[in-house]
Design an enzyme around this catalytic site. Structure first.
Site, PDB file in Angstrom:
ATOM      1  N   ARG A  25     -11.683   2.248   3.890  1.00  0.00           N
ATOM      2  CA  ARG A  25     -11.773   0.933   4.539  1.00  0.00           C
ATOM      3  C   ARG A  25     -10.423   0.350   4.956  1.00  0.00           C
ATOM      4  O   ARG A  25     -10.370  -0.652   5.662  1.00  0.00           O
ATOM      5  CB  ARG A  25     -12.508  -0.052   3.612  1.00  0.00           C
ATOM      6  CG  ARG A  25     -14.012   0.174   3.627  1.00  0.00           C
ATOM      7  CD  ARG A  25     -14.725  -1.017   3.033  1.00  0.00           C
ATOM      8  NE  ARG A  25     -14.672  -0.999   1.583  1.00  0.00           N
ATOM      9  CZ  ARG A  25     -14.712  -2.092   0.813  1.00  0.00           C
ATOM     10  NH1 ARG A  25     -14.740  -3.291   1.379  1.00  0.00           N
ATOM     11  NH2 ARG A  25     -14.692  -1.996  -0.493  1.00  0.00           N
ATOM     12  N   GLY A  92     -15.359  11.666  -9.148  1.00  0.00           N
ATOM     13  CA  GLY A  92     -15.624  10.462  -9.930  1.00  0.00           C
ATOM     14  C   GLY A  92     -14.472  10.106 -10.861  1.00  0.00           C
ATOM     15  O   GLY A  92     -13.571  10.915 -11.092  1.00  0.00           O
ATOM     16  N   TYR A 385      31.514 -11.299  18.078  1.00  0.00           N
ATOM     17  CA  TYR A 385      31.219 -10.108  17.269  1.00  0.00           C
ATOM     18  C   TYR A 385      32.440  -9.727  16.456  1.00  0.00           C
ATOM     19  O   TYR A 385      33.547  -9.598  16.980  1.00  0.00           O
ATOM     20  CB  TYR A 385      30.814  -8.926  18.167  1.00  0.00           C
ATOM     21  CG  TYR A 385      30.627  -7.644  17.376  1.00  0.00           C
ATOM     22  CD1 TYR A 385      29.658  -7.565  16.379  1.00  0.00           C
ATOM     23  CD2 TYR A 385      31.435  -6.528  17.607  1.00  0.00           C
ATOM     24  CE1 TYR A 385      29.492  -6.407  15.635  1.00  0.00           C
ATOM     25  CE2 TYR A 385      31.266  -5.358  16.865  1.00  0.00           C
ATOM     26  CZ  TYR A 385      30.294  -5.308  15.875  1.00  0.00           C
ATOM     27  OH  TYR A 385      30.126  -4.176  15.135  1.00  0.00           O
ATOM     28  N   ARG A 459      46.440 -10.648  30.050  1.00  0.00           N
ATOM     29  CA  ARG A 459      45.472 -10.787  31.132  1.00  0.00           C
ATOM     30  C   ARG A 459      46.265 -11.012  32.416  1.00  0.00           C
ATOM     31  O   ARG A 459      47.469 -11.309  32.373  1.00  0.00           O
ATOM     32  CB  ARG A 459      44.537 -11.971  30.875  1.00  0.00           C
ATOM     33  CG  ARG A 459      45.259 -13.297  30.811  1.00  0.00           C
ATOM     34  CD  ARG A 459      44.331 -14.498  30.799  1.00  0.00           C
ATOM     35  NE  ARG A 459      45.102 -15.715  30.880  1.00  0.00           N
ATOM     36  CZ  ARG A 459      45.182 -16.627  29.908  1.00  0.00           C
ATOM     37  NH1 ARG A 459      44.532 -16.449  28.778  1.00  0.00           N
ATOM     38  NH2 ARG A 459      45.920 -17.690  30.074  1.00  0.00           N
TER      39      ARG A 459
HETATM   40  C1  UD1 Z   1     -15.289   1.616 -11.126  1.00  0.00           C
HETATM   41  C2  UD1 Z   1     -16.125   1.583 -12.410  1.00  0.00           C
HETATM   42  C3  UD1 Z   1     -16.889   0.276 -12.486  1.00  0.00           C
HETATM   43  C4  UD1 Z   1     -15.932  -0.898 -12.391  1.00  0.00           C
HETATM   44  C5  UD1 Z   1     -15.084  -0.789 -11.110  1.00  0.00           C
HETATM   45  C6  UD1 Z   1     -14.023  -1.848 -11.099  1.00  0.00           C
HETATM   46  C7  UD1 Z   1     -16.679   3.908 -12.792  1.00  0.00           C
HETATM   47  C8  UD1 Z   1     -17.743   4.942 -12.718  1.00  0.00           C
HETATM   48  N1  UD1 Z   1     -17.032   2.686 -12.407  1.00  0.00           N
HETATM   49  O1  UD1 Z   1     -16.234   1.636 -10.075  1.00  0.00           O
HETATM   50  O2  UD1 Z   1     -17.604   0.211 -13.706  1.00  0.00           O
HETATM   51  O3  UD1 Z   1     -16.654  -2.115 -12.408  1.00  0.00           O
HETATM   52  O4  UD1 Z   1     -14.431   0.482 -11.068  1.00  0.00           O
HETATM   53  O5  UD1 Z   1     -13.368  -1.807  -9.856  1.00  0.00           O
HETATM   54  O6  UD1 Z   1     -15.590   4.196 -13.206  1.00  0.00           O
HETATM   55  N2  UD1 Z   1     -10.750   7.424  -8.184  1.00  0.00           N
HETATM   56  C9  UD1 Z   1     -10.158   8.645  -8.302  1.00  0.00           C
HETATM   57  N3  UD1 Z   1     -10.915   9.761  -8.261  1.00  0.00           N
HETATM   58  C10 UD1 Z   1     -12.253   9.704  -8.111  1.00  0.00           C
HETATM   59  C11 UD1 Z   1     -12.876   8.453  -7.990  1.00  0.00           C
HETATM   60  C12 UD1 Z   1     -12.095   7.325  -8.041  1.00  0.00           C
HETATM   61  O7  UD1 Z   1      -8.938   8.739  -8.437  1.00  0.00           O
HETATM   62  O8  UD1 Z   1     -12.878  10.770  -8.092  1.00  0.00           O
HETATM   63  C13 UD1 Z   1      -9.915   6.225  -8.234  1.00  0.00           C
HETATM   64  C14 UD1 Z   1     -10.032   5.384  -6.993  1.00  0.00           C
HETATM   65  O9  UD1 Z   1      -9.053   5.765  -6.057  1.00  0.00           O
HETATM   66  C15 UD1 Z   1      -9.773   3.992  -7.531  1.00  0.00           C
HETATM   67  C16 UD1 Z   1     -10.322   4.049  -8.949  1.00  0.00           C
HETATM   68  O10 UD1 Z   1     -10.393   5.424  -9.287  1.00  0.00           O
HETATM   69  O11 UD1 Z   1      -8.411   3.718  -7.617  1.00  0.00           O
HETATM   70  C17 UD1 Z   1     -11.681   3.409  -9.087  1.00  0.00           C
HETATM   71  O12 UD1 Z   1     -12.562   4.075  -8.228  1.00  0.00           O
HETATM   72  P1  UD1 Z   1     -13.688   3.300  -7.433  1.00  0.00           P
HETATM   73  O13 UD1 Z   1     -14.411   4.249  -6.572  1.00  0.00           O
HETATM   74  O14 UD1 Z   1     -13.138   2.079  -6.827  1.00  0.00           O
HETATM   75  O15 UD1 Z   1     -14.641   2.913  -8.650  1.00  0.00           O
HETATM   76  P2  UD1 Z   1     -15.913   2.039  -8.542  1.00  0.00           P
HETATM   77  O16 UD1 Z   1     -17.037   2.874  -8.081  1.00  0.00           O
HETATM   78  O17 UD1 Z   1     -15.617   0.816  -7.783  1.00  0.00           O
END
Ligand code: UD1
Ligand code: CA
Length: 473
Positions: A25, A92, A385, A459
């Protein structure tokens, strides 16, 4: 294992920063965590917070734009071990933290942070660590009137039982307003055991870090929630709108802090500090000023509207008039800029790297100064300058005069000794020394040194032909 007690020695803090996500986004080529807030990248804010926690080890989990992110952070000076692990593909948050298992030591308390949540305060995390007491799972939580999208804190009575993710939650759980911030503190050894048990049997088919709450409950490890009310500290950046919103929140806080120290801001909503601004007593700053790098303003300094000031030290009583641009090099380097006590700068002045101005120096409108030293009371008030110049006390440097310091290949110095008056529209072709107390006639182009106390004119001599008849048709 450490006992469940507050009194034992506190375990070392090891910080894990999740920064592998794409940040779709933001609609940008730049990895999300490398966008800047208050002059620093988002992930740098998080790393700096880890430093403030006296972390032993900081491990950044990278994925999208991994090389760029690692490069950007590698240069950051640190008091801790900084390491990177790659997460490819991104399956995740639980899968992300699983990647750190080989580098995490067993005796630490692990604080899990996100690279896109820049404004968490170190003392909040310190409270979270204290809440974990070295052996418990501590979650940073907050109440949101609209909790949509967040993991809900599911309790039975008072005890935390689980985190229910938005897409997996029952209608009853969706009504819960207490949410998981994404930040936790967890003993390393337990974390490793729980990470090994994660599965992806959920609505998104992801490995959720939040699943470990259930494992903790099953293992009889207490889960504590440390609830805060300050949403800014847990706010993530997913879009340019959110980035701008957090930038304002940051600037507002900083402005408040400055005013509490006595700084007079014409309008706290129209100040931007992208670095460090140190102010002595009775400093006043008019609207729309930007401070970058490290800037210090001495007692009674006044900064006019619309100034941009980077890496400069401005001594007591100096006045920086509106629309002045100061661009010093890194603090402490030869390129830093110093402005002496009682100096008057601007309006519309430009001070470039390596400028050192003594007390009561005047630099007026449309004057550019670069890599030059001006001693006490020297003045260049209009359209001039000065580059690679050493200017003595009380020198008056006329309007439109310049140092020709560059011959196309090399830069040369111009020395203007004390009490010299340089007229208007002079060209001083360096290398050149103008002897003390000398005067240079307006419009002179000088290529040779001049003796002290002399009047030097170089000059065409003025000539008048009497009764001159113009040609006629
Ligand atoms: C996560 C939490 C949720 C919480 C929310 C707060 C989980 C499953 N859920 O959700 O409970 O309320 O944050 O903002 O953890 N990232 C990685 N690798 C991945 C996935 C994510 O590095 O495979 C990083 C993202 O870049 C980000 C952070 O982890 O910086 C959180 O990921 P995001 O996808 O925002 O988590 P949410 O689904 O919002
Ligand atoms: Ca999120």
């Amino acid at each position: 294992m450490a006992g469940n007690s507050n009194n034992g020695p506190t375990p070392p803090v090891d910080v894990v920063i999740m920064a592998a996500g794409k940040g779709t986004r933001m609609k940008s080529k730049l990895p999300k965590v490398l966008h800047r807030l208050a002059g620093r990248t988002l992930v740098q804010h998080v790393v700096d917070t880890a430093a403030a926690l006296s972390a032993r080890q900081v491990t950044v989990i990278t994925g999208h734009g991994a090389e760029e992110v690692e490069q950007a952070l590698a240069a950051s000076s640190s008091t801790f071990e900084l390491g990177f692990v790659r997460q490819e593909p991104q399956l995740g948050t639980g899968h992300a933290v699983q990647q750190t298992v080989p580098v995490l030591r067993d005796d630490g308390i692990v604080v899990v942070l996100s690279g896109d949540v820049p404004l968490t305060q170190a003392d909040t995390l310190q409270h979270l660590i204290t809440a974990s007491a070295g052996s418990q799972l501590a979650l940073l939580t907050i109440d949101f009137a609209d909790p949509t999208g967040y993991g809900r804190i599911v309790r039975s009575g008072d005890a935390v039982q689980a985190i229910a993710e938005q897409k997996d939650a029952t209608p009853g759980q969706l009504a819960i307003t207490e949410v998981y911030s994404g930040i936790m503190a967890v003993p390393a050894l337990q974390l490793k055991r729980w990470l090994a048990r994660l599965d992806n049997h959920n609505a998104q088919g992801e490995f959720y870090l939040t699943q470990i709450v259930k494992f903790a409950v099953a293992d009889g490890v207490p889960v504590v929630a440390h609830k805060i009310t300050d949403a800014v500290q847990v706010a993530g950046v997913n879009s340019p709108v959110q980035l701008a919103g957090l930038e304002r929140a940051y600037q507002q806080r900083l402005a408040l802090h400055l005013m509490e120290q006595g700084v007079r801001l014409a309008d706290p909503a129209r100040l931007d500090v992208r670095g460090k601004l140190n102010c002595a007593q009775d400093v006043s700053i008019d609207v729309n000023c930007i401070f970058e790098g490290e800037v210090s303003l001495g007692e009674g300094v006044r900064v006019g509207a619309n100034c941009v000031i980077r890496n400069a030290s401005i001594a007591a009583g100096a006045v920086i008039h509106p629309f002045t641009h100061i661009e010093g090099g890194p603090p402490g380097s030869k390129d830093a800029v110093e402005v002496g006590a009682g100096a008057l700068i601007g309006p519309f002045a430009r001070l470039r790297p390596g400028v050192r101005l003594g007390a009561e120096v005047h630099i007026g409108n449309f004057v550019e100064v670069k890599n030059s030293t001006l001693a006490k009371g020297a003045k260049a008030n209009h359209l001039a300058y000065l580059g690679d110049a050493t200017v003595g006390e009380r020198v008056n440097y006329g309007a439109g005069s310049i140092t020709a310091n560059y011959d196309g290949a090399f830069k040369h110095r111009t020395v203007i000794e004390a009490d010299v008056h340089i007229g208007s529209n002079c060209v001083l072709i360096a290398p050149l020394t103008i002897g003390a107390g000398g005067t240079v006639g307006g419009g002179s182009t000088l290529t040779k040194d001049t003796p002290p106390l002399a009047l030097t004119v170089a000059r065409g001599r003025q000539l008048s032909i009497p009764n001159w008849k113009r040609p006629r048709k």
